[in-house]
Design a protein around this motif. Sequence first.
Motif, PDB file in Angstrom:
ATOM      1  N   PRO A 191       0.799  -1.231   0.000  1.00 13.13           N
ATOM      2  CA  PRO A 191       0.000   0.000   0.000  1.00 13.13           C
ATOM      3  C   PRO A 191       0.827   1.274   0.000  1.00 13.13           C
ATOM      4  N   ASP A 192       2.106   1.207   0.368  1.00 10.44           N
ATOM      5  CA  ASP A 192       2.888   2.417   0.602  1.00 10.44           C
ATOM      6  C   ASP A 192       3.929   2.741  -0.456  1.00 10.44           C
ATOM      7  N   MET A 193       4.176   1.843  -1.409  1.00 14.05           N
ATOM      8  CA  MET A 193       5.286   2.094  -2.321  1.00 14.05           C
ATOM      9  C   MET A 193       5.029   1.506  -3.696  1.00 14.05           C
ATOM     10  N   ASP A 194       5.765   2.022  -4.675  1.00 14.48           N
ATOM     11  CA  ASP A 194       5.709   1.474  -6.026  1.00 14.48           C
ATOM     12  C   ASP A 194       6.479   0.165  -6.020  1.00 14.48           C
ATOM     13  N   MET A 195       5.778  -0.938  -6.243  1.00 14.92           N
ATOM     14  CA  MET A 195       6.380  -2.254  -6.111  1.00 14.92           C
ATOM     15  C   MET A 195       7.379  -2.566  -7.228  1.00 14.92           C
ATOM     16  N   ARG A 196       7.440  -1.730  -8.256  1.00 16.32           N
ATOM     17  CA  ARG A 196       8.468  -1.900  -9.281  1.00 16.32           C
ATOM     18  C   ARG A 196       9.869  -1.836  -8.677  1.00 16.32           C
ATOM     19  N   ALA A 197       9.989  -1.110  -7.581  1.00 17.16           N
ATOM     20  CA  ALA A 197      11.304  -0.939  -6.962  1.00 17.16           C
ATOM     21  C   ALA A 197      11.872  -2.253  -6.443  1.00 17.16           C
ATOM     22  N   LEU A 198      11.010  -3.271  -6.250  1.00 12.23           N
ATOM     23  CA  LEU A 198      11.465  -4.548  -5.706  1.00 12.23           C
ATOM     24  C   LEU A 198      11.997  -5.495  -6.770  1.00 12.23           C
ATOM     25  N   GLY A 199      11.870  -5.129  -8.050  1.00 17.88           N
ATOM     26  CA  GLY A 199      12.438  -5.968  -9.092  1.00 17.88           C
ATOM     27  C   GLY A 199      11.450  -6.289 -10.195  1.00 17.88           C
ATOM     28  N   PRO A 200      11.930  -6.938 -11.258  1.00 18.05           N
ATOM     29  CA  PRO A 200      11.073  -7.257 -12.410  1.00 18.05           C
ATOM     30  C   PRO A 200       9.917  -8.166 -12.047  1.00 18.05           C
TER      31      PRO A 200
END
Length: 331
Positions: free
Chosen positions: A65-74
């Motif tokens: 809910p708090d962040m753009d999950m793209r930052a965690l990887g492909p």
Amino acid sequence: MNILGAFFDTSSATQLREQMARFRKEHPDLAKAEAKPRIMLFLAIAFVSLFAWFYLFAMVVDMAPDMDMRALGPGMSAFNVFNGFESLDATTRAFIAAVCAPSAAVGHFGMPSLDAWGFEDLTIVFAMWVMMAVAMMLPTAAPILKSYAATREANGQKNGAFSILLLALGYITIWVLFALLATLLQWGLTEIQTMSPVMAPASMVFSASTLLLAGIYQFTAAKQACLLRCQLPFPYFNRRTKQSFFRSLGGIYVMGLEQGLFCTGCTWALMAVMFAVGVMNVIWMAILGFLMAIEKVVPNPWVTRGIGLFLILWGLLVLSISPAGRAILGI
């Protein structure tokens, strides 16, 4: 021909399968015990593995809910359905990820501190690596545990749940140690800013190098030797039976440790791919776990080579699109 000698002296999966077929023919009691489905064993493995997967997904959903999950990887962009990031344009997503996501990450049970790590942060990351190892590696140990149970039964030993549990405990012990080493490595990479605060690679060259290393390892003799031990453990258990390892709790635990070491030798490089795709990337955890399982149940060298070739090509692609990588390649 001695089956153990054939096991270690040949690199041909076809010849090894033929030796194992002959081995089973010469040991009908083992073949009969091997045919049993062992439903309770597989259910127990499934239960523990699903618990680990639940823990990992809970970590990701807690952050979603708090962040753009793209930052965690492909592939992790799929989890943006839990927030409003998917509808934003790329510039806005990048701005929010840089300004808001780090502060939002603090307090999530699966995320370490954004500052220098302390004992609590190391514990959080260590727990994550342990759960990752259990989720990805315990299912691949099912054929080993089944082979142990069959060999024990074929040799007239009572097949109690405790002995199988003790073997599994030895196997998991090795992966817990691997999780500790991975935690310390991640800590060091974070300190030198090669890994980002959200446990994703901060350098495309680092990602490419990791993929290339993992791909090249797929073609090594060490990989093949460890993989064959994981695929066909019967000769090993048969030898240990003759050495009376089945008759003591310590011997059973040692067999689990040894199998864990060979499994680690087989799959450590594929586990290291998590550093290239994002340590909390549950999409790639599932993909890599599936590939490891396929490797162990399909004794065909082209499966291993195919995975290695894919990783090498992927690494070269990442290197070729990185400015630093292009400079390294001279393009």
